[in-house]
Design an enzyme around this catalytic site. Structure first.
Site, PDB file in Angstrom:
ATOM      1  CG  ASN A  72      -5.156   1.484  -7.300  1.00 22.28           C
ATOM      2  OD1 ASN A  72      -4.414   1.599  -6.327  1.00 22.28           O
ATOM      3  ND2 ASN A  72      -6.333   0.895  -7.224  1.00 22.28           N
ATOM      4  CG  ASP A 130       0.137   1.700  -5.512  1.00 12.63           C
ATOM      5  OD1 ASP A 130       0.995   1.241  -4.749  1.00 12.63           O
ATOM      6  OD2 ASP A 130      -1.030   1.279  -5.563  1.00 12.63           O
ATOM      7  CD  GLN A 161      -2.894  -7.498  -3.105  1.00 12.68           C
ATOM      8  OE1 GLN A 161      -3.599  -8.162  -3.862  1.00 12.68           O
ATOM      9  NE2 GLN A 161      -1.739  -6.966  -3.486  1.00 12.68           N
ATOM     10  N   GLY A 197       0.850  -1.178   0.000  1.00 14.86           N
ATOM     11  CA  GLY A 197       0.000   0.000   0.000  1.00 14.86           C
ATOM     12  C   GLY A 197       0.892   1.236   0.000  1.00 14.86           C
TER      13      GLY A 197
END
Length: 365
Positions: A264, A254, A213, A63
Site C-alpha cells: 500500500n 494496492d 492524497q 487507487g
C-alpha cells in the site's frame, strides 16, 4: 444493455461522489482528474485507450480499484473503436492496447486482474468470428467490472463497519474513498458506512507525502460527507496512539498476497508498526480483485516514481536544494503479523491468511 443501465441506476444512491463512469450517449469514458482536487473539480473524457493509459500513469486516476475499472474501460475502448475487419486483426489491436495499459502502474494488482478478465472474454468469443458480438461482450464486461466494484465496496462497508464502535477515532492513510474506486470506497468506504449507520466517529487523515492524497483527496471527501476529521502529518500516528487519541487504523491496499502481505501507499508500514507497538488494531480494506494469488511477497513489484515528486510540492514549489537526489518508492509492504484483519466484500479475513484466503477464494485450504 438495458439491464446494465437499470442496475447502474440502482447504485446511484451510493455515488454521492462519482469519480468515473461510462457516458452511454457519447460512447466514451469519463473521469475526474484527481490531481486538481481540491482546487478544481474537472472531468475529462476520451474514446482513446492511449488517453486512459496516460491518465492512469500520470495519476489523474489513482487507487487500485479505480485503476482496474479504468483499465477495463480502456481495453473496451480499444476493442469497440478498432478498425479491424477480421477477428484476428482485432485481437492484434486489443493485445497492443493490453500491453500499453499494463505498463502504466506495476504495483496495483487490480490493473492486471481487470485486463485479463476482458482479454478472456475476447478469447472465449473468438470462435464465433463475429466482430460486433465480441465488441459488445467486451464493453458489457467492462460495465460489469464497474458495477461489481461499487457493490463490493458497499459490501466491504457492511462487513467492516462491525469493527468500528461508536465514538471510534480512526487513523487512515492516503485516499481510499470514492476517488480511489468506481465509487463509495474501500477503507474510507468502511468509515463512510459506519457514519451512515449513525455512529459517532472521528477520522485522522495522514497528509500522505509526496502527492498529499490524504490532505487533498481524503479530507475533501470527508468534508463533503460531513464526517468529523483532522488532518495530521504522516509521522503523527505514534503520538496519536501513545496519547490515546486514536483507537484503530484502517487503510486500503494496492496488492495483497495470499500470505497476507499488504502493498500500500508508502508510509503504511510505519502506521502499522505504530499501531502494533501500542496494541491498537490495524485493518486493511480491499476487494478480492486486489489479492494476487501468490504465496511469495517478493512477487510484488514496488513502483518507483520521479524524484521531482519529492523535491517539490505538486510541481508548484521546490522545497530543497537544487540537485538533491531523492528516493521515491510509491508503496511499501506491511507483513501479515501486524495486520489484524483484511476486510473484503466476502467478509473479514483473519490469520492464518494463507489458509483463510484459500478457503475464501477457492473453497479449500
Amino acid at each position: 444493455m438495458e439491464d446494465i443501465r437499470n442496475e447502474l441506476d440502482k447504485l446511484e444512491e451510493y455515488l454521492k461522489i462519482k469519480p468515473l463512469y461510462w457516458d452511454f450517449d457519447k460512447g466514451e469514458f469519463v473521469w475526474i482528474d484527481t490531481r486538481l482536487i481540491p482546487w478544481k473539480e474537472l472531468y475529462r473524457s476520451t474514446k482513446d485507450y492511449h488517453r486512459v493509459a496516460q491518465a492512469i500513469k500520470e495519476m489523474e486516476i489513482r487507487g487500485a480499484p479505480a485503476i482496474g475499472v479504468s483499465a477495463a474501460y480502456g481495453l473496451a475502448l480499444a476493442t469497440i473503436y478498432s478498425n479491424a475487419s477480421k477477428v484476428d486483426d482485432l485481437l492484434k489491436d486489443v493485445k497492443e492496447a493490453y500491453n500499453v495499459l499494463a505498463s502504466t502502474r506495476p504495483t496495483a494488482y487490480n490493473l492486471f486482474w481487470a485486463l485479463n478478465r476482458l482479454w478472456n472474454v475476447i478469447l472465449s468469443n473468438y470462435e464465433k468470428n463475429d466482430l460486433e458480438d465480441i465488441k459488445q461482450n467486451v464493453l458489457n464486461e467492462a460495465h460489469r467490472v464497474y458495477i461489481e466494484d461499487i457493490k463490493n465496496n458497499v459490501n466491504m462497508g457492511k462487513y467492516g463497519s462491525k469493527i468500528i464502535e461508536n465514538n471510534s477515532r480512526i487513523i487512515t492513510h492516503c485516499n481510499t474513498g470514492a476517488l480511489a474506486t468506481a465509487g463509495f470506497g474501500t477503507a474510507l468506504g468502511v468509515i463512510r458506512y459506519a457514519f451512515y449507520e449513525g455512529k459517532s466517529i472521528h477520522v485522522y487523515a495522514d497528509e500522505t507525502r509526496p502527492l498529499l492524497q490524504g490532505a487533498r483527496l481524503t479530507i475533501w471527501e470527508l468534508k463533503k460527507e460531513g464526517i468529523p476529521s483532522t488532518l495530521v502529518v504522516d509521522g503523527a500516528s505514534g503520538l496519536l496512539f501513545s496519547k490515546n487519541m486514536a483507537d484503530l487504523a484502517i487503510v486500503g491496499a494496492d496488492r495483497i498476497t495470499l500470505t497476507g502481505h499488504v502493498a500500500n501507499k508508502i508510509g503504511t508500514f510505519n502506521l502499522a508498526l505504530a499501531a502494533n507497538y501500542h496494541k491498537k488494531p490495524f485493518y486493511v480494506a480491499a476487494p478480492t480483485s486486489t489479492v494476487h494469488p501468490t504465496e511469495n511477497p517478493n512477487d510484488i513489484v514496488i513502483e518507483e516514481r520521479s524524484q521531482d515528486e519529492v523535491t517539490n510540492i505538486m510541481g508548484k514549489l521546490n522545497i530543497t536544494v537544487d540537485g538533491t537526489e531523492a528516493f521515491n518508492p510509491a508503496f511499501d509492504i506491511t507483513p501479515p503479523e501486524i495486520v489484524e484483519g483484511i476486510i473484503t466484500e466476502k467478509g473479514i479475513v483473519k490469520k492464518p491468511y494463507l489458509n483463510n484466503f484459500k478457503a475464501l477464494l477457492y473453497g479449500r485450504q
